[in-house]
Design an enzyme around this catalytic site. Structure first.
Site, PDB file in Angstrom:
ATOM      1  N   GLU A   1      33.820  57.542  34.385  1.00  0.00           N
ATOM      2  CA  GLU A   1      32.661  56.686  34.178  1.00  0.00           C
ATOM      3  C   GLU A   1      31.530  57.147  35.075  1.00  0.00           C
ATOM      4  O   GLU A   1      31.735  57.463  36.253  1.00  0.00           O
ATOM      5  CB  GLU A   1      32.946  55.215  34.513  1.00  0.00           C
ATOM      6  CG  GLU A   1      33.734  54.450  33.495  1.00  0.00           C
ATOM      7  CD  GLU A   1      33.931  52.999  33.908  1.00  0.00           C
ATOM      8  OE1 GLU A   1      33.034  52.421  34.583  1.00  0.00           O
ATOM      9  OE2 GLU A   1      34.985  52.434  33.589  1.00  0.00           O
TER      10      GLU A   1
ATOM     11  N   GLU B   1      40.293  51.171  37.411  1.00  0.00           N
ATOM     12  CA  GLU B   1      39.737  50.524  38.599  1.00  0.00           C
ATOM     13  C   GLU B   1      40.576  49.358  39.138  1.00  0.00           C
ATOM     14  O   GLU B   1      40.133  48.208  39.172  1.00  0.00           O
ATOM     15  CB  GLU B   1      38.320  50.036  38.320  1.00  0.00           C
ATOM     16  CG  GLU B   1      37.330  51.158  38.095  1.00  0.00           C
ATOM     17  CD  GLU B   1      35.873  50.673  38.075  1.00  0.00           C
ATOM     18  OE1 GLU B   1      35.615  49.504  38.450  1.00  0.00           O
ATOM     19  OE2 GLU B   1      35.004  51.473  37.702  1.00  0.00           O
TER      20      GLU B   1
END
Length: 485
Positions: free
Chosen positions: A381, A173
């Site tokens: 995720e 991320e």
């Protein structure tokens, strides 16, 4: 609630699909001063006890560093196919330019061996936000030198663990690192630089590309990729030109700024020039490095984003999303032209996020349409936080809402990527549940509970939740349904 029988649901999961779980080093390891580890940016950030909403820190976290075999045993008992974890960079290289730390290397070698012995596929993330503090004392990710240091770290890891790791994830991320840590001050290192944070975006992407090349040079046997968080952005009204324009801008900044360079070898329209104007030095050949072909692409999905015109009742972001992170929900003094709108027709998580599984299919279809050469995907995720506590009669968390969440998202994934689905043809090889245990959730401290396993904050005793038992039963049913050799 409509929860499927474990055996029935197991039959819906494709063969060879990885059902896994995910964690990150700083959120679970603890032992921040043990065995030679030196501080990361997050240790420095937590020097101010007001940073996390509950005044907590991660000095002990859930003590995974000392309880790792127990946690792997929980994964084995649940029948999980895979485990995605991250490495503490400053546990491997405690000093700038120094020698690797034998104790840190030994810990991750033991973890990888435990996973191998348990038959669990390993997914190692090199960087999940915890930059060594010694790099942040300079310019951190605003400096190209940090990308070079990361490449050196990746090269060592490839040489040391290249025969043990099944999947390598370079960076997790980068959008969150830049948006929350450099553009604003919600996360470490709290630079609050606004648009001047854009050089960090380029250097994180460059570090990713250099790391891919370093791992390939080390001839690692595992597959190589990265993880980006993605959120389908939609206007509150298609008839509102300001909302539509605002949604398009947010979409570029949030989704495509960090994916286009990796998957297309170019920045979205205008972003390269803006990045250069904000101070990044983009060298010839950088985008070729960044777009080094991947074996897989990791997509983190939690929610969609809705953009409406006007300043909004709480400012740019709803109070329901600010308060869990300890942010001031009072309106900003300077009205903004658009704001992130709430989803009143949706159930919400404890984080104030809308629960919208069908938008996972929307995101996958947009990825397919934008990237003709999209590599195989992993949902690296996906998960949910709820306000919860152990049932006094049963002694565990009866989190049936989490079971429903996981079931609905997995079913959406399978349906949308199948023939006739909106994301037909997208190859998704696994889903990683965030998280294995209730861990330290950054600015939200310990209040946001994502785990399949409850952790008592005093004793650190692990107690599997109902969702853990459901995953275990589904995985056992999958195993029993396998054709015999």
């Amino acid at each position: 609630m409509n929860i499927a029988d474990a055996a029935d649901f197991a039959a819906e999961i494709p063969p060879n699909f990885l059902v896994g779980t995910a964690t990150s080093a700083f959120q679970i390891e603890g032992a921040v001063e043990q065995d030679g580890r030196t501080p990361s940016t997050w240790d420095a950030w937590l020097g101010d006890p007001s940073k996390a909403v509950d005044g907590s820190d991660a000095r002990n976290a859930v003590d995974h560093y000392n309880r790792m075999p127990q946690d792997v045993a929980l994964m084995r008992e649940a029948g999980l196919d895979a485990y995605r974890f991250s490495v503490s960079w400053s546990r491997i290289f405690p000093e700038p330019g120094g020698a690797p730390n034998p104790a840190g290397v030994d810990f991750y070698r033991r973890l990888l061996q435990e996973l191998s012995d348990a038959g669990i596929t390993s997914v190692l993330t090199l960087f999940h936000w915890d930059t060594p503090a010694y790099l942040e004392t300079g310019d951190g990710w605003l400096s190209r030198d940090t990308a070079t240091a990361f490449a050196d770290y990746a090269a060592f890891m490839g040489q040391e663990f290249g025969d043990l790791v099944d999947y390598w994830c370079t960076i997790n991320e980068p959008a969150t690192v830049v948006g929350n840590g450099y553009a604003s001050e919600l996360h470490a290192p709290a630079r609050n630089a606004g648009l001047k944070a854009l050089p960090a975006a380029h250097h994180l992407l460059l570090a990713h590309g250099m790391a891919v090349q370093a791992l390939r040079d080390a001839s690692v046997r595992g597959k190589i990729g990265m993880s980006n968080v993605h959120s389908p952005v939609v206007p509150a009204s298609e008839k509102d030109p300001l909302a539509t324009a605002g949604a398009a801008i947010v979409d570029v900044a949030y989704n495509w700024l960090f994916a286009d360079p990796v998957l297309k070898g170019e920045y979205p329209w205008g972003m390269e020039k803006l990045t250069e104007l904000m101070g990044a030095t983009i060298h010839d050949g950088d985008l070729e490095i960044i777009s080094t072909p991947l074996d897989f692409y990791g997509l983190n999905y939690y929610m969609p984003t809705k953009i409406a015109s006007g300043p909004g009742p709480d400012g740019p972001v709803p109070a329901s999303m600010l308060i869990p992170n300890g942010q001031d929900p009072s309106p900003v003094p300077l009205p903004t032209p658009v704001h992130q709108a709430e989803w009143p027709d949706r159930d919400m998580t404890a984080y104030g996020w809308p629960i919208a599984p069908e938008y996972l299919g929307v995101m996958l279809s947009r990825m397919r349409d934008r990237y003709p050469n999209l590599p195989p995907l992993l949902i690296t995720e996906g998960g949910v936080s709820f306000e919860e506590s152990p049932d006094p009669d049963r002694g565990r968390v009866e989190d049936h809402n989490r079971i429903e969440y996981l079931q609905d998202h997995l079913r959406t994934l399978f349906a949308t990527t199948s023939a006739g689905g909106v994301a037909e043809g997208v190859n998704v090889g696994g889903y990683f549940i965030w998280s294995l245990v209730d861990n330290w959730e950054w600015a939200a401290g310990y209040r946001q509970k994502f785990g399949l396993v409850h952790v008592d904050r005093i004793s650190l005793e692990r107690t599997p939740k109902a969702s853990y038992s459901w995953v275990r039963d589904v995985q056992r049913a999958r195993q029993s349904q396998q054709p015999s050799a």
